[in-house]
Design a protein around this motif. Structure first.
Motif, mmCIF file in Angstrom:
data_model
loop_
_atom_site.group_PDB
_atom_site.id
_atom_site.type_symbol
_atom_site.label_atom_id
_atom_site.label_comp_id
_atom_site.label_asym_id
_atom_site.label_seq_id
_atom_site.Cartn_x
_atom_site.Cartn_y
_atom_site.Cartn_z
ATOM 1 N N PRO A 76 67.846 -2.969 -63.035
ATOM 2 C CA PRO A 76 68.653 -2.766 -61.819
ATOM 3 C C PRO A 76 67.795 -2.644 -60.556
ATOM 4 O O PRO A 76 68.131 -3.230 -59.520
ATOM 5 N N ILE A 77 66.679 -1.922 -60.634
ATOM 6 C CA ILE A 77 65.813 -1.796 -59.459
ATOM 7 C C ILE A 77 65.308 -3.174 -59.044
ATOM 8 O O ILE A 77 65.391 -3.569 -57.880
ATOM 9 N N TYR A 79 66.574 -6.104 -59.750
ATOM 10 C CA TYR A 79 67.679 -6.959 -59.305
ATOM 11 C C TYR A 79 68.096 -6.606 -57.879
ATOM 12 O O TYR A 79 68.225 -7.481 -57.020
ATOM 13 N N LEU A 80 68.294 -5.295 -57.620
ATOM 14 C CA LEU A 80 68.725 -4.884 -56.283
ATOM 15 C C LEU A 80 67.678 -5.247 -55.238
ATOM 16 O O LEU A 80 68.003 -5.705 -54.143
ATOM 17 N N LEU A 81 66.385 -5.057 -55.582
ATOM 18 C CA LEU A 81 65.334 -5.368 -54.610
ATOM 19 C C LEU A 81 65.217 -6.876 -54.376
ATOM 20 O O LEU A 81 65.042 -7.326 -53.251
ATOM 21 N N SER A 84 68.104 -7.940 -52.257
ATOM 22 C CA SER A 84 68.334 -7.191 -51.027
ATOM 23 C C SER A 84 67.906 -7.999 -49.810
ATOM 24 O O SER A 84 66.924 -8.741 -49.847
ATOM 25 N N SER A 86 67.671 -6.227 -46.918
ATOM 26 C CA SER A 86 67.200 -5.162 -46.034
ATOM 27 C C SER A 86 65.719 -5.319 -45.719
ATOM 28 O O SER A 86 64.937 -5.792 -46.547
ATOM 29 N N ALA A 89 63.315 -3.405 -48.120
ATOM 30 C CA ALA A 89 63.169 -3.763 -49.530
ATOM 31 C C ALA A 89 61.700 -3.811 -49.943
ATOM 32 O O ALA A 89 61.328 -3.350 -51.027
ATOM 33 N N TRP A 92 60.422 -0.364 -50.587
ATOM 34 C CA TRP A 92 60.870 0.182 -51.873
ATOM 35 C C TRP A 92 60.111 -0.444 -53.027
ATOM 36 O O TRP A 92 59.789 0.232 -54.012
ATOM 37 N N LEU A 93 59.816 -1.744 -52.916
ATOM 38 C CA LEU A 93 59.054 -2.411 -53.974
ATOM 39 C C LEU A 93 57.644 -1.808 -54.053
ATOM 40 O O LEU A 93 57.136 -1.517 -55.135
ATOM 41 N N ILE A 157 59.584 -3.044 -63.823
ATOM 42 C CA ILE A 157 60.134 -3.491 -62.535
ATOM 43 C C ILE A 157 59.435 -4.766 -62.055
ATOM 44 O O ILE A 157 60.084 -5.742 -61.679
#
Lengths: 273, 270
Positions: A76-77, A79-81, A84, A86, A89, A92-93, A157
């Motif tokens: 999920p992390i 996929y969302l990143l 994203s 944003s 992003a 967060w990565l 990840i």
């Protein structure tokens, strides 16, 4: 023109042979003071004696639980990143990758602070009146799985991220346009197409978890013996070379086995879909 | 707060992602808070505020000498791995080598075998059988596990560099050596830098090899810290950890500013 001479390889090859390959083979065939073949006899004994089997079972079990946990939290992390838009992003990565640079000892010590008898989680449980006394959290399977998940989640990840990033977002849109729900799109489009990344993640996380020493040593204590702590004890404490070499063989085969099975499994899957 | 939008949109994925970040990051924050706690043992909530534990960590002789040993080992092993690995990478990518895939496999082989197993093999065969000191065994072991990184990461940047540029330099009259130093090496610089950084950090943090190849005379920091945690329950170790965390943040910022995080770690799982 640019034909580089093969002698550039020579130092490396000599080094790998003398510093790695030959010692590894010698470790199996000729440990000090052990006659040839004894390592394999001990290997056979370990696969039948209940004490060793329990340790192999725990290593395999906790390794697999950690692997599944890392995939369930890591995909999920990733996929969302990967999807994203944003501008944060990238940050967060970087935050997900950063722990890889930090010492395993430092990261694992954090769980002692959290799970210890005077740790934050125990204090929270007694403080809220959920239990009269803080439950034993440290030196349990849970502590080992949490500790290993923390260490190896970044690997999951990164592997999933590079796989998801290669799946064209246009395919998501196409599936959605044809009426698939977001959940269905994820399960039938994105996940199967990211299978190679999931295999890499499985291999890396399981290899890490099945051979980790710091986590079972600090968070598992004497009640959660795993192959890594056994190998160290045989080698540096009791100096039982045959058992140490046999444990090393079991550990290596276990890693190969799970890595081989996971790529077989994904090949079967991608044929179906 | 990029996660807030997708979290709202995708409750299940968002929750799992938040849980993942908590497991990765929160324990590290608790280490930092413990380092500043005035309490005598590791406990929560922190009792008061003090910087004394940093003094204790910096004044601890075994930590400081182990820090020196770890730095030395990581620097020399990194240099050795690059000195051996970079020429080999160039030969593998640009040369015509019989059995290329076997050679490549050999160079990556230390990555496949668990590090603890490599440590055992070297302990048994180099320290016990051959009777060499643990600093030699550590250097061999660390270099062996760094070689795959050196070969992979520099290989990735070499694959991006166009061999035609080097041929053009030769065509314009540069000697092979001059073409290498003025054309190929600058093209490889980001790759070599990434490999060096990754190698240094990997060696510095390594536990399995340093654990099996330990000796009273030459001990690395991670092993010294492991022993300390097992025998003591005071925040000195939290302070030492916080110092390492600060140093790691500096390394991470350097990495991000020069070549970029993702590029460095892209080399790990190809």
């Amino acid at each position: 023109m640019s034909r580089k001479p093969a002698w550039l390889l020579l130092p490396g090859l000599v080094f790998i042979l003398l510093g790695f390959a030959i010692p590894s083979v010698a470790m199996l065939l000729a440990p000090p003071g052990v006659s040839t073949g004894d390592v394999f006899v001990r290997f056979g004994e370990m696969l039948t004696d209940p004490y060793s089997l329990a340790i192999i079972g725990r290593t395999l079990g906790l390794g697999l639980i950690t692997t599944v946990t890392c995939l369930v939290l890591g995909f999920p992390i990733a996929y969302l990143l990967a999807r994203s838009t944003s501008r944060f992003a990238g940050m967060w990565l970087a935050l997900a990758i950063f722990p890889l640079l930090l010492s395993n000892v430092v990261r694992t010590f954090g769980w002692i602070v959290l799970l210890g008898s005077q740790g934050a989680i125990g204090q929270l449980i007694t403080g809220l009146g959920l239990a009269p006394e803080a439950p034993q959290l440290l030196y349990t399977e849970l502590a080992v799985v949490l500790g290993m998940t923390q260490l190896f989640l970044p690997l999951a990840i990164i592997s999933c991220y590079s796989a998801v990033a290669q799946v064209d977002p246009g395919l998501d849109d196409a599936a959605r346009g044809l009426g698939a729900s977001r959940t269905r799109t994820l399960w039938t489009i994105v996940l199967p197409l990211s299978a190679p990344g999931l295999v890499v993640a499985t291999t890396l996380v399981f290899a890490g978890a099945a051979t980790a020493y710091t986590t079972p040593y600090l968070l598992g204590g004497s009640s959660q013996r795993m192959l890594a702590t056994e190998l160290y004890n045989y080698s540096n404490v009791t100096v039982d070379w045959a058992s140490a070499s046999a444990t090393a063989l079991i550990m290596t085969l276990l890693v190969f086995l799970v890595s081989g099975l996971s790529s077989l499994l994904s090949r079967g899957k991608s044929v179906q879909s | 707060m990029s996660l807030t939008k997708p979290t709202n949109a995708r409750p299940v994925l968002g929750t799992l992602a938040v849980l993942g970040y908590i497991i990765m990051i929160v324990p590290i924050l608790f280490v930092v808070s413990t380092a500043f706690s005035a309490g005598r043992t590791v406990s929560f909530p922190p009792k008061g505020f003090t910087l004394d534990w940093f003094g204790a960590a910096l004044g601890n002789n075994s930590f400081m000498s182990a820090l020196g040993s770890s730095m030395q080992l990581a620097l020399i092993a990194t240099a050795l791995a690059l000195a051996i690995g970079v020429p080999a990478t160039i030969a593998m990518h640009r040369g015509k080598i019989p059995g290329k895939s076997i050679v490549q496999g050999l160079f990556l082989s230390p990555l496949v075998v668990p590090e603890l197993v490599v440590g055992l093999a070297l302990y048994q065969q180099i320290m016990v059988v051959l009777g060499l000191g643990n600093s030699v065994a550590l250097l061999i072991g660390h270099t062996a596990i760094l070689l795959p990184y050196a070969v992979r990461v520099t290989g990735a940047s070499l694959a991006l560099a166009d061999p035609a540029i080097e041929e053009a330099a030769r065509g314009l009259g540069a000697s092979p050596l001059r073409a290498f130093f003025t054309v190929t090496l600058p093209l490889l610089r980001p790759g070599i830098f990434s490999a060096a950084l990754l190698s240094f950090v990997t060696s510095f943090n390594n536990v399995p090899l340093s654990l099996l190849l330990q000796d009273r005379q030459f001990r690395t920091l991670p092993v010294t810290m492991l022993d300390y945690i097992q025998q003591n329950y005071d925040p000195t170790i939290a302070a030492m950890s916080t110092l390492l965390l600060a140093a790691t943040v500096v390394v991470a910022i350097i990495a991000e500013r020069t070549v970029g995080f993702a590029k460095i770690f892209g080399g790990i799982n190809k």
